[in-house]
Design a protein around this motif. Sequence first.
Motif, PDB file in Angstrom:
ATOM      1  N   LEU A 121       0.817  -1.261   0.017  1.00 39.57           N
ATOM      2  CA  LEU A 121       0.007   0.042   0.072  1.00 39.57           C
ATOM      3  C   LEU A 121       0.787   1.342   0.042  1.00 39.57           C
ATOM      4  CD1 LEU A 121      -2.599  -0.899   2.723  1.00 39.57           C
ATOM      5  CD2 LEU A 121      -3.101  -0.832   0.199  1.00 39.57           C
ATOM      6  N   SER A 122       0.431   2.334  -0.760  1.00 34.57           N
ATOM      7  CA  SER A 122       1.220   3.771  -0.580  1.00 34.57           C
ATOM      8  C   SER A 122       0.953   4.276   0.605  1.00 34.57           C
ATOM      9  CB  SER A 122       0.657   4.468  -1.877  1.00 34.57           C
ATOM     10  OG  SER A 122      -0.659   4.778  -1.345  1.00 34.57           O
ATOM     11  N   ASP A 123       1.402   5.328   0.983  1.00 31.18           N
ATOM     12  CA  ASP A 123       1.294   5.834   2.330  1.00 31.18           C
ATOM     13  C   ASP A 123      -0.339   6.298   2.467  1.00 31.18           C
ATOM     14  OD1 ASP A 123       4.040   5.262   2.855  1.00 31.18           O
ATOM     15  OD2 ASP A 123       4.713   7.253   2.695  1.00 31.18           O
ATOM     16  N   GLU A 124      -0.602   6.990   1.211  1.00 30.50           N
ATOM     17  CA  GLU A 124      -1.889   7.498   1.221  1.00 30.50           C
ATOM     18  C   GLU A 124      -2.935   6.565   1.448  1.00 30.50           C
ATOM     19  OE1 GLU A 124      -4.499   9.423  -2.343  1.00 30.50           O
ATOM     20  OE2 GLU A 124      -2.847  10.564  -1.798  1.00 30.50           O
ATOM     21  N   GLU A 125      -2.769   5.104   0.772  1.00 24.65           N
ATOM     22  CA  GLU A 125      -3.799   4.219   0.905  1.00 24.65           C
ATOM     23  C   GLU A 125      -3.731   3.607   2.395  1.00 24.65           C
ATOM     24  OE1 GLU A 125      -3.537   2.219  -3.491  1.00 24.65           O
ATOM     25  OE2 GLU A 125      -1.905   1.973  -2.137  1.00 24.65           O
ATOM     26  N   LEU A 126      -2.458   3.401   2.873  1.00 21.27           N
ATOM     27  CA  LEU A 126      -2.239   3.118   4.398  1.00 21.27           C
ATOM     28  C   LEU A 126      -2.989   4.067   5.277  1.00 21.27           C
ATOM     29  CD1 LEU A 126      -1.596   1.023   6.321  1.00 21.27           C
ATOM     30  CD2 LEU A 126       0.732   2.347   6.233  1.00 21.27           C
ATOM     31  N   SER A 127      -2.905   5.202   4.986  1.00 23.90           N
ATOM     32  CA  SER A 127      -3.627   6.155   5.706  1.00 23.90           C
ATOM     33  C   SER A 127      -4.787   6.149   5.743  1.00 23.90           C
ATOM     34  CB  SER A 127      -3.127   7.786   5.509  1.00 23.90           C
ATOM     35  OG  SER A 127      -3.751   8.627   6.242  1.00 23.90           O
ATOM     36  N   ASP A 128      -5.537   6.207   4.545  1.00 21.06           N
ATOM     37  CA  ASP A 128      -6.925   6.025   4.521  1.00 21.06           C
ATOM     38  C   ASP A 128      -7.558   4.749   5.114  1.00 21.06           C
ATOM     39  OD1 ASP A 128      -9.570   6.423   3.186  1.00 21.06           O
ATOM     40  OD2 ASP A 128      -9.203   4.694   1.892  1.00 21.06           O
ATOM     41  N   TRP A 129      -6.963   3.653   5.098  1.00 20.16           N
ATOM     42  CA  TRP A 129      -7.352   2.207   5.712  1.00 20.16           C
ATOM     43  C   TRP A 129      -7.188   2.453   7.344  1.00 20.16           C
ATOM     44  CZ3 TRP A 129     -10.192  -1.279   3.819  1.00 20.16           C
ATOM     45  CH2 TRP A 129     -10.420  -1.568   2.499  1.00 20.16           C
ATOM     46  N   GLU A 131      -7.369   5.316   8.900  1.00 24.99           N
ATOM     47  CA  GLU A 131      -8.757   6.106   9.448  1.00 24.99           C
ATOM     48  C   GLU A 131      -9.845   5.302   9.143  1.00 24.99           C
ATOM     49  OE1 GLU A 131     -10.704   9.753   7.296  1.00 24.99           O
ATOM     50  OE2 GLU A 131      -8.665  10.021   7.509  1.00 24.99           O
ATOM     51  N   ARG A 132     -10.089   4.582   8.375  1.00 28.16           N
ATOM     52  CA  ARG A 132     -11.250   3.675   8.052  1.00 28.16           C
ATOM     53  C   ARG A 132     -11.559   2.658   9.181  1.00 28.16           C
ATOM     54  NH1 ARG A 132     -12.756   1.580   1.944  1.00 28.16           N
ATOM     55  NH2 ARG A 132     -12.103   3.684   0.799  1.00 28.16           N
ATOM     56  N   PHE A 133     -10.574   2.424   9.738  1.00 26.20           N
ATOM     57  CA  PHE A 133     -10.701   1.258  10.864  1.00 26.20           C
ATOM     58  C   PHE A 133     -10.177   1.873  12.096  1.00 26.20           C
ATOM     59  CE2 PHE A 133     -10.347  -1.516   7.217  1.00 26.20           C
ATOM     60  CZ  PHE A 133     -11.460  -2.339   7.474  1.00 26.20           C
ATOM     61  N   ASP A 134     -10.125   3.356  12.216  1.00 28.86           N
ATOM     62  CA  ASP A 134      -9.751   3.958  13.460  1.00 28.86           C
ATOM     63  C   ASP A 134      -8.770   3.302  14.191  1.00 28.86           C
ATOM     64  OD1 ASP A 134     -10.013   5.848  15.520  1.00 28.86           O
ATOM     65  OD2 ASP A 134     -11.898   4.882  16.365  1.00 28.86           O
ATOM     66  N   ALA A 135      -7.462   3.354  13.633  1.00 27.51           N
ATOM     67  CA  ALA A 135      -6.411   2.411  14.175  1.00 27.51           C
ATOM     68  C   ALA A 135      -5.876   3.192  15.352  1.00 27.51           C
ATOM     69  CB  ALA A 135      -5.239   2.465  12.974  1.00 27.51           C
ATOM     70  N   GLU A 136      -5.876   4.455  15.718  1.00 26.89           N
ATOM     71  CA  GLU A 136      -5.467   5.056  16.675  1.00 26.89           C
ATOM     72  C   GLU A 136      -6.223   4.589  17.873  1.00 26.89           C
ATOM     73  OE1 GLU A 136      -5.348   9.167  16.330  1.00 26.89           O
ATOM     74  OE2 GLU A 136      -4.468   9.205  14.603  1.00 26.89           O
ATOM     75  N   THR A 137      -7.509   4.422  17.893  1.00 22.28           N
ATOM     76  CA  THR A 137      -8.386   3.770  19.084  1.00 22.28           C
ATOM     77  C   THR A 137      -8.130   2.460  19.394  1.00 22.28           C
ATOM     78  OG1 THR A 137     -10.195   5.239  18.473  1.00 22.28           O
ATOM     79  CG2 THR A 137     -10.518   3.417  19.700  1.00 22.28           C
ATOM     80  N   ILE A 138      -7.795   1.794  18.295  1.00 21.70           N
ATOM     81  CA  ILE A 138      -7.367   0.297  18.141  1.00 21.70           C
ATOM     82  C   ILE A 138      -5.933  -0.059  18.989  1.00 21.70           C
ATOM     83  CG2 ILE A 138      -6.784  -1.810  17.036  1.00 21.70           C
ATOM     84  CD1 ILE A 138      -9.053  -0.905  15.038  1.00 21.70           C
ATOM     85  N   GLU A 139      -5.224   0.933  18.356  1.00 22.02           N
ATOM     86  CA  GLU A 139      -3.720   0.886  18.951  1.00 22.02           C
ATOM     87  C   GLU A 139      -3.785   1.213  20.816  1.00 22.02           C
ATOM     88  OE1 GLU A 139       0.767   2.969  18.336  1.00 22.02           O
ATOM     89  OE2 GLU A 139      -1.004   3.141  16.819  1.00 22.02           O
ATOM     90  N   ARG A 140      -4.513   2.161  20.791  1.00 19.96           N
ATOM     91  CA  ARG A 140      -4.619   2.720  22.324  1.00 19.96           C
ATOM     92  C   ARG A 140      -5.247   1.451  22.996  1.00 19.96           C
ATOM     93  NH1 ARG A 140      -6.259   7.488  21.131  1.00 19.96           N
ATOM     94  NH2 ARG A 140      -8.603   6.931  21.048  1.00 19.96           N
ATOM     95  N   LYS A 141      -6.421   0.813  22.638  1.00 19.55           N
ATOM     96  CA  LYS A 141      -6.922  -0.146  23.275  1.00 19.55           C
ATOM     97  C   LYS A 141      -6.092  -1.413  23.583  1.00 19.55           C
ATOM     98  CE  LYS A 141     -10.341  -2.880  25.039  1.00 19.55           C
ATOM     99  NZ  LYS A 141     -10.099  -2.852  26.326  1.00 19.55           N
ATOM    100  N   LEU A 142      -5.271  -1.705  22.634  1.00 15.36           N
ATOM    101  CA  LEU A 142      -4.209  -2.620  22.721  1.00 15.36           C
ATOM    102  C   LEU A 142      -3.063  -2.433  23.691  1.00 15.36           C
ATOM    103  CD1 LEU A 142      -3.423  -3.827  18.927  1.00 15.36           C
ATOM    104  CD2 LEU A 142      -4.739  -5.074  20.733  1.00 15.36           C
ATOM    105  N   GLN A 143      -2.730  -1.058  23.426  1.00 15.32           N
ATOM    106  CA  GLN A 143      -1.660  -0.668  24.816  1.00 15.32           C
ATOM    107  C   GLN A 143      -2.265  -0.741  26.068  1.00 15.32           C
ATOM    108  OE1 GLN A 143       1.276   0.516  24.306  1.00 15.32           O
ATOM    109  NE2 GLN A 143       1.735   0.771  26.377  1.00 15.32           N
ATOM    110  N   GLN A 144      -3.567  -0.273  26.223  1.00 12.52           N
ATOM    111  CA  GLN A 144      -4.187  -0.442  27.593  1.00 12.52           C
ATOM    112  C   GLN A 144      -4.429  -1.933  28.240  1.00 12.52           C
ATOM    113  OE1 GLN A 144      -7.947   1.421  26.875  1.00 12.52           O
ATOM    114  NE2 GLN A 144      -7.216   3.508  27.348  1.00 12.52           N
TER     115      GLN A 144
END
Length: 194
Positions: A121-129, A131-144
């Motif tokens: 995936l290009s950086d733009e495609e990766l960023s889009d995915w 965002e779609r899957f709310d990766a920041e929230t998932i990463e925060r939950k995994l860290q917790q």
Amino acid sequence: MIATVAKHLPDDQLSGVTIVFDRHSNKPIESVQRDRSGIEVHYAVNHPEADDLIEELIAGHPHAKQLTVVSSDHRLQNAAKRRGAAFVDSDAWYDKLVDGQFIAADVSPSLTEPSKPERPLSDEELSDWMERFDAETIERKLQQDSETRRRVDVDDPMIDPPLKPDDDDDIDRLKRKLQEEGYNPFPEGYAEDL
């Protein structure tokens, strides 16, 4: 079957369509014919059944990734998959065809098995995915979750001095306590219960 396909597909696509039939008669017949509509028709003259011929056609096609194999037979779908061809179940394809929603060159992604991307995936495609899957929230939950698993039960009476919930050294302190000579983490009588 040939007439139905010819009726529902645009004329410019008919020459790219191949239909394969079993041979049901002992009468001499040409193994390959071109219908007046332009559709290529194959008869499994020198094959036990049509599926054998279809599998051979898929394997020998020089541009298999451009094929759409219409069959509900898993053997043929797997043959298509091995060569990178698209495939679609016969019933789904036929329903879309007669409803005017389907053309031979347009395979709906929902009808085919998803394939692996051919390139990263290009950086733009990766960023889009992300965002779609709310990766920041998932990463925060995994860290917790990870931090929760690292914590030790702070009310454990065996740990002296008691640990505070936010104590970063709790695991190291517990390890040192376990390494002390004579320290037994099990309550008295525990071994007798076993």
